[in-house]
Design a protein around this motif. Structure first.
Motif, PDB file in Angstrom:
ATOM      1  N   ASP A 193       8.660   4.562  -2.159  1.00  0.00           N
ATOM      2  CA  ASP A 193       7.759   5.576  -1.613  1.00  0.00           C
ATOM      3  C   ASP A 193       6.359   4.955  -1.554  1.00  0.00           C
ATOM      4  OD1 ASP A 193       5.999   7.593  -1.142  1.00  0.00           O
ATOM      5  OD2 ASP A 193       6.812   8.977  -2.632  1.00  0.00           O
ATOM      6  N   PRO A 194       5.932   4.552  -0.351  1.00  0.00           N
ATOM      7  CA  PRO A 194       4.635   3.868  -0.242  1.00  0.00           C
ATOM      8  C   PRO A 194       3.474   4.681  -0.822  1.00  0.00           C
ATOM      9  CG  PRO A 194       5.857   3.642   1.799  1.00  0.00           C
ATOM     10  CD  PRO A 194       6.643   4.588   0.935  1.00  0.00           C
TER      11      PRO A 194
ATOM     12  N   LEU B  57      -0.584   4.855  -4.645  1.00  0.00           N
ATOM     13  CA  LEU B  57      -1.468   5.603  -5.556  1.00  0.00           C
ATOM     14  C   LEU B  57      -1.475   4.949  -6.940  1.00  0.00           C
ATOM     15  CD1 LEU B  57      -0.957   9.488  -5.352  1.00  0.00           C
ATOM     16  CD2 LEU B  57      -3.076   8.205  -4.988  1.00  0.00           C
ATOM     17  N   HIS B  58      -0.283   4.567  -7.368  1.00  0.00           N
ATOM     18  CA  HIS B  58      -0.128   3.890  -8.658  1.00  0.00           C
ATOM     19  C   HIS B  58      -1.022   2.639  -8.689  1.00  0.00           C
ATOM     20  CE1 HIS B  58       2.198   1.655 -11.760  1.00  0.00           C
ATOM     21  NE2 HIS B  58       2.341   0.698 -10.882  1.00  0.00           N
ATOM     22  N   ASP B  59      -1.013   1.904  -7.615  1.00  0.00           N
ATOM     23  CA  ASP B  59      -1.788   0.652  -7.610  1.00  0.00           C
ATOM     24  C   ASP B  59      -3.288   0.921  -7.473  1.00  0.00           C
ATOM     25  OD1 ASP B  59      -1.996  -2.115  -7.832  1.00  0.00           O
ATOM     26  OD2 ASP B  59      -2.085  -2.373  -5.657  1.00  0.00           O
ATOM     27  N   VAL B  60      -3.673   1.767  -6.530  1.00  0.00           N
ATOM     28  CA  VAL B  60      -5.124   1.947  -6.318  1.00  0.00           C
ATOM     29  C   VAL B  60      -5.797   2.642  -7.508  1.00  0.00           C
ATOM     30  CG1 VAL B  60      -5.039   1.943  -3.785  1.00  0.00           C
ATOM     31  CG2 VAL B  60      -4.953   4.114  -4.992  1.00  0.00           C
TER      32      VAL B  60
ATOM     33  N   ALA C 235      -4.450   8.342   2.380  1.00  0.00           N
ATOM     34  CA  ALA C 235      -4.212   7.432   3.513  1.00  0.00           C
ATOM     35  C   ALA C 235      -4.310   5.980   3.031  1.00  0.00           C
ATOM     36  CB  ALA C 235      -5.226   7.702   4.621  1.00  0.00           C
ATOM     37  N   ASP C 236      -5.300   5.703   2.205  1.00  0.00           N
ATOM     38  CA  ASP C 236      -5.449   4.343   1.665  1.00  0.00           C
ATOM     39  C   ASP C 236      -4.250   3.966   0.797  1.00  0.00           C
ATOM     40  OD1 ASP C 236      -7.847   4.089   2.903  1.00  0.00           O
ATOM     41  OD2 ASP C 236      -9.087   4.347   1.103  1.00  0.00           O
TER      42      ASP C 236
ATOM     43  N   ASP D   6      -1.330   3.000   2.900  1.00  0.00           N
ATOM     44  CA  ASP D   6      -1.558   1.637   3.427  1.00  0.00           C
ATOM     45  C   ASP D   6      -1.307   0.597   2.341  1.00  0.00           C
ATOM     46  OD1 ASP D   6      -2.211   2.695   5.809  1.00  0.00           O
ATOM     47  OD2 ASP D   6      -4.395   2.425   5.623  1.00  0.00           O
ATOM     48  N   ARG D   7      -1.810   0.886   1.141  1.00  0.00           N
ATOM     49  CA  ARG D   7      -1.635  -0.074   0.039  1.00  0.00           C
ATOM     50  C   ARG D   7      -0.141  -0.252  -0.287  1.00  0.00           C
ATOM     51  NH1 ARG D   7      -4.614  -1.921  -4.589  1.00  0.00           N
ATOM     52  NH2 ARG D   7      -6.459  -1.429  -3.350  1.00  0.00           N
ATOM     53  N   GLY D   8       0.574   0.880  -0.346  1.00  0.00           N
ATOM     54  CA  GLY D   8       2.011   0.816  -0.641  1.00  0.00           C
ATOM     55  C   GLY D   8       2.739  -0.044   0.375  1.00  0.00           C
ATOM     56  N   ASN D   9       2.435   0.174   1.650  1.00  0.00           N
ATOM     57  CA  ASN D   9       3.100  -0.617   2.695  1.00  0.00           C
ATOM     58  C   ASN D   9       2.708  -2.084   2.611  1.00  0.00           C
ATOM     59  OD1 ASN D   9       4.777   1.285   4.032  1.00  0.00           O
ATOM     60  ND2 ASN D   9       2.934   2.251   4.870  1.00  0.00           N
TER      61      ASN D   9
END
Ligand code: UTP
Length: 479
Positions: free
Chosen positions: A253-254, A259-262, A86-87, A90-93
Motif C-alpha cells: 500500500d503506497p 506515510l511510514h517513511d515520511v 499526496a507526498d 509518491d514516496r511509497g511508489n
C-alpha cells in the motif's frame, strides 16, 4: 556417555530440567540426535527464567495506569493533510521503484482453530477459482512488482511444523509465477511447553513438546535466518508485514508505506474501527508516553465501554496485524543478541508422555505455552504511527472453521468488496436482499485496488443475476 551429552545433562540439571533426558539412554542414535538438537537450540538460562516468571509464578501483564485513545492518520486526509497524503503516495511508489520495500508474511502459526490439514497458506480461499491464500498474496506481489518495474522480495516465515510442506507447495506451484530468487523462506523459533510446575514436557520419548514462539518471534527469526542480511544486500529498507489468514490484505500500500517513511516511523500499523466495545481484537492506545496495543482481554471493561460525546467508542482503534517495519529497527531490536519483548502465557491442552513413557491426551489444560507478539515492538519504535482503514476493504481473516472469521464469512466479504470495486468501475452488479446477487472474483493481476480497477478496460458492463464472473487479467472470464 559422550562428553557433549554429559555437559548437556549437567546444564539441564543446573536448571532442574533433567527430566527431559529420562528416556535418553534407551533411545536409538537418531532419537538421541533429535532430542539433543532440540535442546541445544534452546537458551536454557532463559528457559529457567521463563519457567520461574511465567509458569511457577504468573507474572501479570503490566497494564499501564493512564490509558488514552490514540491519534490516528485518517483513511482519507482531513483538511490540511492533502499535501502530506499526496507526498506519501509518491514516496511509497518511489520506494517500490527503488527496490526498498520487501513483503513479509508470517505463516508459522498452527492454525488449530481452522483445523485445516496443512499450512494455512494452502487453504483454498477465493470464491470462484479457489485460489490458496499463498497465491492471493503472490499475485498481488507480482502485480506490484510489474508496475514498479522491479521485483519485490518476499520473506516468508514458517515453523518447523509446516516449513517443508510450504516449500514443497511453492515448488509444485512454480512459485506462483514469481522468481524463486526473490522468495526467502525461513523458520521461526520454537518454544517448549511446560507442565504447571515449570518442567518442559516431552511430546515423545525423543522429542520435546514444541510449538512456534509467536508472531513476535518473527523479529528474532528475521535476524537469525539471515533475512535481514539479505535485505541489506538488496537495499531493502522497509518491510510490509501481513499475516497468512487475511486475503483482503493489501500486501503493498503506497500510502501506508509512504506515510511510514515520511513520518520517520520505525513501526507503523493499520487500524479499523472496532465492531463493538468487546470485539476480540487488540486496541491501539497511548500509555506511558508510547503507542501500544493492549489485548482485548487486558483492556479494562469500563474503558472498553467508554464513549465520546458523539456516542462513538472512545477506544475504537482495533488492530488488524498489518504493519510496516524499518529494517534498521528490526536490526536494533536484535543488537543485544536477545529480542526483548514480553512473553505471554496461555494454558493449553498439550499431549505428552508420562514418566512411564505412556502417551497422554489431556482433557483439560495441563501445560503453559509462551509466545511473543509482534505488536509488543511498537512501544520500542520511534515515531510509531497508525493509519486508519476500512474493515470491508482490508480485513476478513479465516480463523475458525465456522461462524465468525470463517471461510464462509471471508468468501462473502471478498464478493462484497469485488461488487463495490466493480460498481465504482461502472459495472452493474445485481443485488438481492442487500447482498450482491452474483459470485465475483477479481484477479490481483487485473487490479489490487478499487482505483486500479476503475482505470482498467473491463469487457463486461453488467453482471447478470446469479452469475459467476471471474475478472482475469484481461478483464472478464464468465464462468
Ligand atoms: P494466530 O494468532 O491466528 O494463530 O496467528 P495461529 O497459530 O495461526 O492459529 P490458531 O490460534 O492455532 O487457530 C496470526 C498470524 O500469525 C502467524 C500465523 O501464521 C498467522 O499468520 N503466527 C502465529 C506465526 O507466524 N507464528 C506463530 O508462532 C504464531
Amino acid at each position: 556417555m559422550d562428553d557433549a551429552t554429559t555437559t548437556l545433562r549437567e546444564r539441564l540439571s543446573a536448571v532442574d530440567q533433567q527430566q527431559v533426558l529420562r528416556f535418553f539412554d534407551a533411545l536409538d542414535a537418531a532419537g538421541k540426535d533429535k532430542l539433543r538438537k532440540q535442546l541445544l537450540a534452546l537458551d536454557l538460562d532463559e528457559i529457567d527464567e521463563l519457567a520461574e516468571m511465567h509458569v511457577r509464578h504468573k507474572t501479570p501483564v503490566a497494564i499501564p495506569n493512564d490509558i488514552q485513545p490514540v491519534q490516528m492518520y485518517p483513511q482519507r486526509p482531513h483538511a490540511g493533510q492533502e499535501r502530506l497524503y499526496a507526498d506519501a503516495i509518491d514516496r511509497g511508489n518511489a520506494l517500490l521503484k527503488q527496490g526498498k520495500i520487501g513483503a513479509f508474511l508470517v505463516a508459522g502459526g498452527q492454525g488449530t482453530r481452522l483445523g485445516y490439514d496443512g499450512p494455512k497458506g494452502e487453504f483454498p480461499v477465493t470464491p470462484i477459482k479457489n485460489k490458496p491464500l499463498f497465491r492471493v498474496f503472490a499475485e498481488q506481489l507480482q502485480a506490484w512488482s510489474r508496475d514498479a518495474g522491479r521485483a519485490i522480495p518476499w520473506y516468508i516465515m514458517t515453523s518447523d511444523a509446516n516449513d517443508a510442506q510450504t516449500r514443497a507447495f511453492f515448488r509444485q506451484n512454480n512459485h506462483f509465477g514469481l522468481n524463486p530468487e526473490d522468495i526467502f523462506i525461513f523458520q521461526q523459533g520454537m518454544m517448549p511447553a511446560f507442565d504447571m510446575l515449570g518442567h518442559m514436557l516431552l511430546a515423545e520419548k525423543d522429542s520435546l513438546a514444541l510449538s512456534p514462539d509467536g508472531h513476535g518471534g518473527s523479529l528474532r527469526a528475521l535476524h537469525k535466518s539471515g533475512a535481514l542480511a539479505d535485505m541489506r544486500k538488496r537495499g531493502v529498507e522497509h518491510l510490509s508485514y501481513f499475516q497468512v489468514d487475511n486475503p483482503l490484505v493489501h500486501c503493498i500500500d503506497p500510502l501506508f508505506l509512504g506515510l511510514h517513511d515520511v513520518t520517520g516511523s520505525e513501526m507503523s500499523s493499520k487500524s479499523i474501527p472496532k465492531a463493538g466495545p468487546l470485539e476480540k481484537v487488540g486496541n491501539f492506545v497511548m500509555a506511558d508516553d508510547a503507542l501500544q496495543v493492549i489485548e482485548y482481554s487486558d483492556l479494562p471493561e469500563e474503558l472498553a465501554k467508554q464513549t465520546n460525546p458523539d456516542g462513538g467508542l472512545k477506544f475504537n482503534a482495533g488492530s488488524i496485524a498489518i504493519h510496516a517495519l524499518r529494517v534498521a529497527f528490526v536490526e536494533r531490536l536484535n543488537a543485544s543478541g536477545k529480542l526483548d519483548l514480553p512473553w505471554h502465557r496461555a494454558e493449553k491442552k498439550v499431549p505428552y508422555v508420562d514418566d512411564k513413557g505412556t502417551p497422554c491426551e489431556p482433557d483439560k489444560p495441563n501445560a503453559v505455552k509462551l509466545e511473543q507478539f509482534v505488536f509488543d515492538a511498537i512501544p520500542l519504535a520511534k515515531n510509531a504511527i497508525v493509519l486508519e482503514t476500512d474493515r470491508a476493504e482490508e480485513f476478513s481473516p479465516v480463523k475458525n472453521a465456522e461462524g465468525n472469521d470463517s471461510p464462509a464469512t471471508c468468501r462473502r466479504d471478498q464478493i462484497r468488496r469485488a461488487a463495490r470495486w466493480l460498481r465504482a468501475a461502472r459495472v452493474q452488479v445485481p443485488e438481492k436482499d442487500g447482498e450482491p446477487d452474483a459470485t465475483l472474483e477479481i484477479s490481483p493481476l487485473l487490479a489490487t485496488t478499487e482505483k486500479q480497477l476503475a482505470d482498467r478496460n473491463l469487457k463486461l458492463e453488467k453482471v447478470s443475476d446469479g452469475q459467476a464472473v471471474y475478472f482475469d487479467e484481461n478483464g472478464a472470464d464468465v464462468t
